[in-house]
Design a protein around this motif. Structure first.
Motif, PDB file in Angstrom:
ATOM      1  N   LEU A 345       0.837  -1.205   0.000  1.00  0.00           N
ATOM      2  CA  LEU A 345       0.000   0.000   0.000  1.00  0.00           C
ATOM      3  C   LEU A 345       0.869   1.251   0.000  1.00  0.00           C
ATOM      4  O   LEU A 345       0.590   2.213  -0.732  1.00  0.00           O
ATOM      5  CB  LEU A 345      -0.918  -0.012   1.226  1.00  0.00           C
ATOM      6  N   ALA A 346       1.919   1.248   0.809  1.00  0.00           N
ATOM      7  CA  ALA A 346       2.793   2.414   0.876  1.00  0.00           C
ATOM      8  C   ALA A 346       3.442   2.685  -0.479  1.00  0.00           C
ATOM      9  O   ALA A 346       3.550   3.842  -0.904  1.00  0.00           O
ATOM     10  CB  ALA A 346       3.865   2.199   1.946  1.00  0.00           C
ATOM     11  N   ARG A 347       3.853   1.638  -1.170  1.00  0.00           N
ATOM     12  CA  ARG A 347       4.467   1.832  -2.488  1.00  0.00           C
ATOM     13  C   ARG A 347       3.455   2.434  -3.468  1.00  0.00           C
ATOM     14  O   ARG A 347       3.786   3.327  -4.254  1.00  0.00           O
ATOM     15  CB  ARG A 347       4.995   0.497  -3.016  1.00  0.00           C
ATOM     16  N   PHE A 348       2.218   1.952  -3.403  1.00  0.00           N
ATOM     17  CA  PHE A 348       1.183   2.489  -4.294  1.00  0.00           C
ATOM     18  C   PHE A 348       0.956   3.975  -4.022  1.00  0.00           C
ATOM     19  O   PHE A 348       0.872   4.790  -4.954  1.00  0.00           O
ATOM     20  CB  PHE A 348      -0.118   1.707  -4.102  1.00  0.00           C
ATOM     21  N   LEU A 349       0.880   4.347  -2.741  1.00  0.00           N
ATOM     22  CA  LEU A 349       0.612   5.747  -2.400  1.00  0.00           C
ATOM     23  C   LEU A 349       1.796   6.647  -2.738  1.00  0.00           C
ATOM     24  O   LEU A 349       1.611   7.804  -3.148  1.00  0.00           O
ATOM     25  CB  LEU A 349       0.259   5.854  -0.917  1.00  0.00           C
ATOM     26  N   VAL A 350       3.009   6.142  -2.574  1.00  0.00           N
ATOM     27  CA  VAL A 350       4.186   6.934  -2.950  1.00  0.00           C
ATOM     28  C   VAL A 350       4.222   7.136  -4.462  1.00  0.00           C
ATOM     29  O   VAL A 350       4.544   8.231  -4.955  1.00  0.00           O
ATOM     30  CB  VAL A 350       5.474   6.261  -2.444  1.00  0.00           C
ATOM     31  N   GLU A 351       3.899   6.100  -5.207  1.00  0.00           N
ATOM     32  CA  GLU A 351       3.856   6.242  -6.665  1.00  0.00           C
ATOM     33  C   GLU A 351       2.751   7.214  -7.082  1.00  0.00           C
ATOM     34  O   GLU A 351       2.915   7.986  -8.037  1.00  0.00           O
ATOM     35  CB  GLU A 351       3.643   4.870  -7.305  1.00  0.00           C
TER      36      GLU A 351
END
Length: 368
Positions: A345-351
């Motif tokens: 989830l964190a990777r998705f939000l950072v992207e």
């Protein structure tokens, strides 16, 4: 003419041998090889001319095989030495060629270059002694003295090995019996020839066994070092696992290998080889566990760094003024800093935040 003795090998396994020591050793080894080959050729000719040449065939074949194995290893060392231009890495490789096992058949694979030289010398001495005595004209006193000297060497090689010492004592008993028989005037030439052959075989076997024991001790020490190294890594690995399970959502489900379950390092060759194979499997498992639990923590750290870099970019291009961008940053930051952190989830939000902070296109017609 002075007989060239076996050269003393410098250094030890796994260490870069000083260049000066290597130069002297390789020169002495070449001299030794040339002289031994000449001597073996003479002994071969003498054996062929003897009344019973078959008696000497086995020892001659073994001595020549050892010489050839030594010659081959010396030829392997030459390009690594490179006429003295070998660096520390190359000189360490030479130490492995000198002190490591020979790649040859006929028993040579069981010994190192150093041990093969000594074994070849022992065989040459024995052959020279046997061929210099005709059973009809031999000086039995000198022959008995030679057998006694060989038995002393055998005792030294036997060390604390009870079976080997028992074998040597049996041969010594036979020698004492022959001495007593000879003192009474009996003809002991036949039994003495048999005893000479058996003592020579015993010395050869003990040299090989001694080399095997040294190899076993070295392998056991190396295995113990590897085991100790794995045990030393275990506390840090358990701490890493605990941290990952605490800070990361959906962490890996791998157990930390317990080295102590392997038990103590065994003493026998067969059991030690099996133990070393199991230890290697445990080492690979440790690497797998460490990588599996490090990966999500590293990914989270990289996301945190990327988020900071993107926030700085948003400040520089003015995108941070947008409520949508600020909201995206807060959402991504909360996801990255959450404990436990859902890395996916964190990777998705950072992207997503990366998309929001992109530079806006310049309006058409605006001055550059």
């Amino acid at each position: 003419m002075t007989r060239t003795t076996a050269p003393e090998a410098p250094g030890r396994l796994g260490e870069a041998i000083p260049a000066a020591d290597l130069l002297a050793y390789l020169a002495a080894l070449e001299t030794w090889l040339d002289e031994r080959r000449t001597e073996l050729d003479r002994l071969d000719a003498a054996a062929q001319a003897a009344a019973t040449p078959d008696v000497y065939t086995a020892d001659l074949v073994l001595a020549l095989s050892l010489w050839q194995a030594i010659r081959t290893r010396a030829d392997e060392i030459r390009p690594v030495w490179d006429s003295g231009r070998a660096d520390a890495v190359a000189r360490e490789k030479i130490s492995q060629l000198v002190w490591g096992r020979l790649d040859s058949g006929s028993g040579a694979a069981l010994v190192s270059l150093v041990e093969a030289v000594k074994l070849c010398d022992a065989l040459v001495v024995q052959l020279r002694t046997r061929l210099s005595f005709d059973p009809h004209t031999a000086d039995q006193v000198a022959r008995l003295r030679g057998v006694r000297a060989e038995l002393v060497r055998c005792e030294d090689l036997a060390g604390s090995d009870a079976d080997a010492r028992g074998r040597v004592e049996t041969l010594r008993g036979r020698l004492d019996h022959l001495v007593a028989q000879a003192a009474r005037g009996a003809d002991v030439s036949g039994p003495l020839a048999e005893l000479e052959t058996e003592v020579a075989r015993a010395e050869r076997d003990l040299i090989v066994a001694s080399a095997q024991r040294r190899e076993l001790r070295r392998d056991r020490a190396r295995t113990e070092e590897q085991r100790a190294a794995l045990e030393a890594r275990e506390p840090a690995l358990r701490e890493l696992v605990a941290r990952c399970r605490r800070e990361i959502a959906h962490p890996p489900r791998l157990a930390v290998p317990d080295v102590s379950r392997l038990g103590p390092v065994p003493d026998s060759r067969f059991e030690l080889d099996a133990y070393a194979a199991r230890l290697a499997t445990v080492a690979r498992a440790v690497e797998t566990v460490e990588d599996a639990y490090t990966r999500p923590l590293r990914a989270r750290a990289e996301l945190r760094y990327s988020l900071e870099r993107l926030a700085a970019k948003a400040e520089s291009n003015g995108r941070s003024a947008s409520p949508t961008v600020r909201s995206g940053h807060a959402e991504a930051r909360d996801a990255v800093e959450a404990v436990p952190c859902d890395v996916t989830l964190a990777r998705f939000l950072v992207e997503q935040y990366q998309f929001l902070t992109r530079d806006l296109p310049t309006p058409e017609g605006a001055s550059s």
